[in-house]
Design an enzyme around this catalytic site. Sequence first.
Site, PDB file in Angstrom:
ATOM      1  N   CYS A 120      64.109  -7.533  18.196  1.00 50.13           N
ATOM      2  CA  CYS A 120      64.367  -6.177  17.694  1.00 50.13           C
ATOM      3  C   CYS A 120      64.968  -6.279  16.296  1.00 50.13           C
ATOM      4  O   CYS A 120      66.175  -6.421  16.133  1.00 50.13           O
ATOM      5  CB  CYS A 120      65.328  -5.440  18.626  1.00 50.13           C
ATOM      6  N   CYS A 166      47.920  -1.167  15.051  1.00 50.26           N
ATOM      7  CA  CYS A 166      49.316  -1.553  15.262  1.00 50.26           C
ATOM      8  C   CYS A 166      49.846  -2.338  14.070  1.00 50.26           C
ATOM      9  O   CYS A 166      50.937  -2.903  14.117  1.00 50.26           O
ATOM     10  CB  CYS A 166      49.460  -2.375  16.549  1.00 50.26           C
ATOM     11  N   GLU A 217      33.665  -4.304  24.715  1.00 48.57           N
ATOM     12  CA  GLU A 217      34.825  -5.208  24.779  1.00 48.57           C
ATOM     13  C   GLU A 217      34.324  -6.607  25.120  1.00 48.57           C
ATOM     14  O   GLU A 217      33.423  -6.752  25.947  1.00 48.57           O
ATOM     15  CB  GLU A 217      35.791  -4.696  25.864  1.00 48.57           C
ATOM     16  N   GLN A 236      48.594  -0.504  27.118  1.00 44.87           N
ATOM     17  CA  GLN A 236      49.647  -0.227  26.139  1.00 44.87           C
ATOM     18  C   GLN A 236      51.033  -0.348  26.781  1.00 44.87           C
ATOM     19  O   GLN A 236      51.256   0.106  27.907  1.00 44.87           O
ATOM     20  CB  GLN A 236      49.458   1.169  25.549  1.00 44.87           C
ATOM     21  N   ASP A 241      40.320   0.356  17.935  1.00 38.76           N
ATOM     22  CA  ASP A 241      41.722  -0.015  18.134  1.00 38.76           C
ATOM     23  C   ASP A 241      41.788  -1.542  18.165  1.00 38.76           C
ATOM     24  O   ASP A 241      41.941  -2.160  19.220  1.00 38.76           O
ATOM     25  CB  ASP A 241      42.226   0.592  19.450  1.00 38.76           C
TER      26      ASP A 241
END
Length: 388
Positions: A20, A343, A268, A218, A316
Amino acid sequence: MTDLTEKTAPCPLYRKCGGCQLQNMTYARQLQWKQNRVEKLLGKFHAVSPILGMENPYHYRNKVQAAFGTDRKGKIISGVYQSSTHRIVPVNSCLTEDEKADEIIGTIRDLMPGFKLQPYDEMTRRGFLRHVLVKRGFSSGQIMVVLVAGTPVFPSKNNFVKALLKKHPEITTVLLNVNNHFTSLVLGENEKVLYGPGTIEDTLCGCVFRISAKSFYQINPVQTEALYGKAMELARLTGKETVIDAYCGIGTIGLIASRQAGRVIGVENNKDAVRDAIANAKRNIIRNAYFTCADAGEFMLEMAMEKETADVVFMDPPRAGSDETFLSSLVTLSPKKVVYISCNPETQERDLLYLTKCGYRVEAIQPVDMFPYTNHVECVVLMQNVKK
């Protein structure tokens, strides 16, 4: 007034762990930092909408994995690898991880000595347990525990699972995954179900999804609903479109879009994820979504060669973004709209530069805070084909 001042990190492991990076900031300041970052990278394409933050930015991770090892005194520890190292930082609880998952990992650690189980040592190739992976359906409450071992030999496995379930009857399935390679990958190829169905389910945007150990789902379901809701809003589907869900995973975006589209094709190259996507379409009684195991770029090229068209492409990609082969295939297929979920705004910037030079115009940019307290930011961008 919103507090934007710096603050003391609430987690004692902040400096050791490195997971973090923004704990020295208030949450409001973190959102401002991420907004500025997206504006700096993507603002040249279009105005950036205000970032969508979380009401409660704690314990949001529905997937938790812990590495197992021993300290200098030989005591079993579990936790995360220190950033950019192979050194385990012991973690008992984490502000971003699901609390129940942390409890289960602690129980496994406590049970190991009684069953004479040792952490696996990559160098000596001795021991048993390498990692534990816990996935929890936030909506369903179902919990999967994956014991990642360095060997398939699991003494007293039935009694160990029984003891774990006695402590945590809420666990719905337990798997043994064997990974005996010298690798940074957590999961190996061999998998065996020890208890339950081997999968869990969760509900997202009104669709039920089957989640296996290896399939991507996710990590933050609350913000995923916000992200996908915004993606659908930007796509403005009318019920007639042919939609491609590139990098479709277990079919989340494609199945959500199928309720507003004429036809959805999910592509995919992970066969386990495709199997889950097909099962998810059946589970939700969706008959206008089809899934195939293939390279998305090659698939779109084949469509273009056969004079087939697509109205909307949802993409994505992983953190590395899309390669030029995929992007050139996308341009060749020439859909009217591209909804690009990323992302990593750095690689998204690179890909947008390519697409804007090839006939696309950015119409909207929406950042979403998927991972509070980290420096990651998700972004959904709508692109319009100016030639159509």
